[in-house]
Write an enzyme that holds these catalytic residues in place. Structure first.
Site, PDB file in Angstrom:
ATOM      1  N   ILE A 195       0.777   6.351   1.006  1.00 50.91           N
ATOM      2  CA  ILE A 195      -0.350   5.467   0.702  1.00 50.91           C
ATOM      3  C   ILE A 195      -0.380   5.140  -0.788  1.00 50.91           C
ATOM      4  CG2 ILE A 195      -2.872   5.428   0.474  1.00 50.91           C
ATOM      5  CD1 ILE A 195      -3.046   6.526   3.289  1.00 50.91           C
ATOM      6  N   ILE A 197       2.438   2.662  -1.550  1.00 51.33           N
ATOM      7  CA  ILE A 197       2.198   1.288  -1.114  1.00 51.33           C
ATOM      8  C   ILE A 197       1.070   0.652  -1.921  1.00 51.33           C
ATOM      9  CG2 ILE A 197       1.308  -0.083   0.818  1.00 51.33           C
ATOM     10  CD1 ILE A 197       3.018   1.641   2.675  1.00 51.33           C
ATOM     11  N   GLU A 198       0.043   1.426  -2.239  1.00 50.42           N
ATOM     12  CA  GLU A 198      -1.101   0.860  -2.951  1.00 50.42           C
ATOM     13  C   GLU A 198      -0.770   0.493  -4.394  1.00 50.42           C
ATOM     14  OE1 GLU A 198      -4.027  -0.032  -1.884  1.00 50.42           O
ATOM     15  OE2 GLU A 198      -3.775   0.672   0.167  1.00 50.42           O
ATOM     16  N   THR A 199      -0.058   1.367  -5.091  1.00 50.37           N
ATOM     17  CA  THR A 199       0.106   1.150  -6.545  1.00 50.37           C
ATOM     18  C   THR A 199       1.501   1.480  -7.070  1.00 50.37           C
ATOM     19  OG1 THR A 199      -0.680   3.382  -7.069  1.00 50.37           O
ATOM     20  CG2 THR A 199      -2.337   1.618  -7.017  1.00 50.37           C
ATOM     21  N   TYR A 206       0.338  -2.603   7.895  1.00 50.07           N
ATOM     22  CA  TYR A 206       0.112  -1.644   6.814  1.00 50.07           C
ATOM     23  C   TYR A 206       0.225  -0.216   7.336  1.00 50.07           C
ATOM     24  CZ  TYR A 206      -2.372   1.021   3.206  1.00 50.07           C
ATOM     25  OH  TYR A 206      -2.716   1.951   2.253  1.00 50.07           O
TER      26      TYR A 206
END
Length: 336
Positions: free
Chosen positions: A126, A129-131, A317
């Protein structure tokens, strides 16, 4: 009395910060004359005992960013098929970055998995993928992003006004400078891209240093992502997805129908979607399809799949998180 003390603590560095920021950004319009912003000031004064003059200064400093309005109004891109979407997130770089992030934060990840029951690889995926493991947490001041959308984007004004309220409360509670924190154009913050309301509800001081810092403290970021998933129903030890083998008479009307598990594995089998590996028939599930280069593929999404979609309401996602997590484990040669 306690609230007043907190206000003074929050105030300590605010006036100096506002003065410096005003000088640097004088050419950009603020929200000092915006009627909705003035209503917000009164609300914060009455509801949360903020200082009126400081709030007015803050609204003058909160810049209206046309680039933010352009970004949020941009028509959604045509949905990519899974085989294209997958390539965006499952790259050699993202897998290697996940291994590196895990190796550097192994102790915190192990503690988070032990405490919250969320596998280390899911937390890592997570954040990746987020940052990009903290490499891109956003370049907008959170104050500018939230005020721009709260007072200049009527379609979602109520949501972003609430997020602005939560943002000012969290900066006051945490003793942070509300002018300093940066995030995405929508106001999402830190390694895990939490909105302010999510920060206040789920961010944790996992490092036990007195502050939940999801921007600079990877231990806090890891614990916060794990806590979020745990609070949204993650079930330790359960799988995320199971490949399905539909019969010719399978009921295709229920494919991609929901993100919430409205069926059970057994009920989906009765509707023609047989799991290809053994899972308990009473487990909650949905059925969804993915477009591969070889054709349409069907999957059962179990409880933990639906939990991931609470983070981002997208099947693609959730599948990317799950597959990236597994690839990182493989690249590390296992979890230990």
């Amino acid at each position: 009395m306690k609230t007043g003390a907190v206000v003074l603590k929050w105030t300590s560095g605010l006036i100096v910060g506002i003065g410096l920021a005003l000088a640097a950004c004088a050419q950009e319009p603020g929200h000092g004359d915006n009627a909705d912003a003035q209503k917000f000031v009164e609300y914060m004064v009455q509801e949360h005992q903020f200082d009126r003059e400081e709030m007015q200064d803050l609204m003058r400093e909160a810049k209206r960013k046309d680039s933010i309005l352009k970004a949020i109004r941009r028509p959604a891109e045509k949905a990519k098929p899974w085989y294209e979407y997958r390539k965006l997130f499952l790259t050699p770089q993202s897998i290697a970055g996940g291994v590196d992030f895990w190796d550097k934060n192994a102790e915190a990840l192990a503690e988070a998995e032990k405490k919250y029951g969320v596998p280390a690889e899911m937390i890592v995926a997570i954040i990746g993928i987020e940052t990009r493991y903290g490499g891109n947490m956003g370049g907008y001041r959170v104050l500018d992003a939230l005020s721009t959308l709260a007072f200049n984007y009527p379609r979602r004004s109520q949501f972003f006004t609430k997020e602005l309220e939560n943002y000012l409360l969290l900066t006051r509670d945490q003793g942070m400078d509300p002018l300093a924190l940066k995030g995405s154009y929508a106001g999402a913050m830190g390694y895990g891209q939490f909105m302010p309301s999510s920060y206040r509800a789920y961010a944790v001081d996992f490092s036990n240093d007195g502050k939940a810092d999801i921007w600079n403290n990877t231990t806090d970021a890891i614990g916060s992502v794990a806590n979020y998933l745990a609070k949204h129903g993650w079930k330790p030890g359960e799988p995320v997805t199971v490949l399905a083998n539909p019969r010719p008479n399978a009921d295709m009307t229920i494919v991609n129908d929901t993100l919430q598990p409205e069926w059970t594995v057994g009920e989906l089998a009765e509707k023609g979607f047989n799991a290809t590996s053994q899972v308990a028939p009473e487990m909650p599930a949905i059925v969804f399809s993915l477009q591969t280069e070889q054709g349409r593929q069907f999957w059962l999404g179990l409880n933990n799949f639906s939990t991931i979609t609470t983070y981002n309401r997208s099947r693609l996602y959730a599948m990317a998180v799950n597959e990236l997590a597994q690839e990182i484990v493989k690249a590390r040669g296992g979890k230990s």
